[in-house]
Write a protein that holds these residues in place. Structure first.
Motif, short mmCIF file in Angstrom:
data_model
loop_
_atom_site.label_atom_id
_atom_site.label_comp_id
_atom_site.label_asym_id
_atom_site.label_seq_id
_atom_site.Cartn_x
_atom_site.Cartn_y
_atom_site.Cartn_z
N UNK A 53 8.31 13.19 -9.09
CA UNK A 53 8.48 14.58 -8.67
C UNK A 53 7.81 14.89 -7.33
N UNK A 54 6.69 14.20 -7.05
CA UNK A 54 5.90 14.50 -5.86
C UNK A 54 5.72 13.27 -4.98
N UNK A 55 5.66 13.49 -3.68
CA UNK A 55 5.32 12.45 -2.71
C UNK A 55 3.81 12.54 -2.52
N UNK A 56 3.07 11.63 -3.14
CA UNK A 56 1.61 11.70 -3.15
C UNK A 56 1.05 10.83 -2.02
N UNK A 57 0.26 11.45 -1.16
CA UNK A 57 -0.39 10.75 -0.05
C UNK A 57 -1.88 10.68 -0.35
N UNK A 58 -2.40 9.47 -0.49
CA UNK A 58 -3.84 9.31 -0.75
C UNK A 58 -4.56 9.10 0.57
N UNK A 59 -5.62 9.85 0.75
CA UNK A 59 -6.45 9.76 1.96
C UNK A 59 -7.88 9.55 1.50
N UNK A 60 -8.33 8.29 1.59
CA UNK A 60 -9.67 7.95 1.18
C UNK A 60 -10.60 7.90 2.37
N UNK A 61 -11.82 8.37 2.17
CA UNK A 61 -12.82 8.36 3.25
C UNK A 61 -13.94 7.42 2.83
N UNK A 62 -14.22 6.42 3.67
CA UNK A 62 -15.26 5.45 3.36
C UNK A 62 -16.63 6.09 3.45
N UNK A 63 -17.64 5.38 2.99
CA UNK A 63 -19.02 5.88 3.08
C UNK A 63 -19.47 6.00 4.53
N UNK A 64 -18.77 5.31 5.44
CA UNK A 64 -19.08 5.38 6.86
C UNK A 64 -18.28 6.48 7.56
N UNK A 65 -17.34 7.12 6.84
CA UNK A 65 -16.57 8.22 7.42
C UNK A 65 -15.19 7.85 7.93
N UNK A 66 -14.76 6.61 7.76
CA UNK A 66 -13.42 6.20 8.21
C UNK A 66 -12.37 6.72 7.22
N UNK A 67 -11.28 7.28 7.75
CA UNK A 67 -10.19 7.78 6.92
C UNK A 67 -9.16 6.67 6.74
N UNK A 68 -8.67 6.48 5.49
CA UNK A 68 -7.69 5.44 5.18
C UNK A 68 -6.56 6.04 4.37
N UNK A 69 -5.32 5.64 4.67
CA UNK A 69 -4.18 6.00 3.84
C UNK A 69 -3.56 4.72 3.30
N UNK A 70 -2.50 4.87 2.53
CA UNK A 70 -1.88 3.72 1.87
C UNK A 70 -2.30 3.76 0.42
N UNK A 71 -3.12 2.81 0.00
CA UNK A 71 -3.67 2.80 -1.36
C UNK A 71 -5.17 2.52 -1.27
N UNK A 72 -5.95 3.48 -0.74
CA UNK A 72 -7.37 3.21 -0.48
C UNK A 72 -8.28 3.27 -1.70
N UNK A 73 -7.83 3.84 -2.83
CA UNK A 73 -8.73 4.01 -3.97
C UNK A 73 -9.30 2.69 -4.47
N UNK A 74 -8.48 1.65 -4.74
CA UNK A 74 -9.07 0.39 -5.21
C UNK A 74 -10.06 -0.21 -4.21
N UNK A 75 -9.75 -0.10 -2.92
CA UNK A 75 -10.65 -0.64 -1.90
C UNK A 75 -11.97 0.11 -1.88
N UNK A 76 -11.92 1.44 -1.98
CA UNK A 76 -13.15 2.23 -1.98
C UNK A 76 -13.95 1.99 -3.26
N UNK A 77 -13.27 1.84 -4.39
CA UNK A 77 -13.96 1.58 -5.65
C UNK A 77 -14.68 0.24 -5.62
N UNK A 78 -14.09 -0.76 -4.94
CA UNK A 78 -14.70 -2.09 -4.89
C UNK A 78 -15.67 -2.25 -3.72
N UNK A 79 -15.62 -1.30 -2.77
CA UNK A 79 -16.47 -1.40 -1.58
C UNK A 79 -15.95 -2.37 -0.53
#
Length: 168
Positions: free
Chosen positions: A38-64
């Protein structure tokens, strides 16, 4: 006639604070509840250093492991008034395209790591900000024109998307 464009929802999470991991867990819950048909979901993850990431950043941020995140693209918000986009900085193979256009931004709460670029992003994209009432009132005082605020336990609807505010 072509198929109607899906409502595009930006979910911004992570950031430079001690609540980084809490934000990731909140985002995980929000993302699991959104219907991708139903929705076009855009994930925008921000690292602990402040870098913005799109795509699929949640697994990367969870693992560090954000530096080696093959499914992400680093982006920035251009300093151009009226620009309605996030600009890829360093596209990585496998990352999906994202033109920066958003219809809805969901913000979990108002700590600095969640709102640092919130006002400029909402103003540039024209997206409707959905959040707790105090945060949307503050954002409106800073020039955000499209905001929908509610209280804990309440449900709001924007363009067919229902958002319920819960205690986290």
């Amino acid at each position: 006639m072509g198929e109607a464009r899906k409502l595009r929802i930006g979910v911004i999470f992570g950031g430079r604070s001690g609540e980084h991991e809490v934000s990731l867990r909140s985002a995980e819950s929000v993302l699991a509840a959104l219907d991708r048909e139903k929705y076009d979901v855009i994930t925008i993850g921000i690292t602990k250093q402040g870098q913005w990431l799109t795509g699929d950043p949640l697994p990367a941020l969870q693992s560090g492991q954000t530096e080696a995140a093959a499914a992400t693209t680093a982006v920035l918000l251009p300093p151009t008034p009226g620009a309605h986009t996030l600009v890829p900085v360093d596209p990585v193979a496998g990352a999906g395209p994202f033109d920066g256009d958003l219809d809805v931004i969901i913000c979990s709460h108002g700590h600095f790591d969640h709102i640092g670029d919130l006002v400029s992003t909402a103003k540039r994209t024209g997206a409707t900000l959905v959040s707790i009432f105090d945060l949307t009132t503050w954002a409106e005082s800073k020039g955000v024109e499209n905001a929908m605020g509610g209280n804990k336990g309440g449900t709001m609807e924007v363009a067919g998307l229902k958002v319920t505010l819960v205690h986290a």
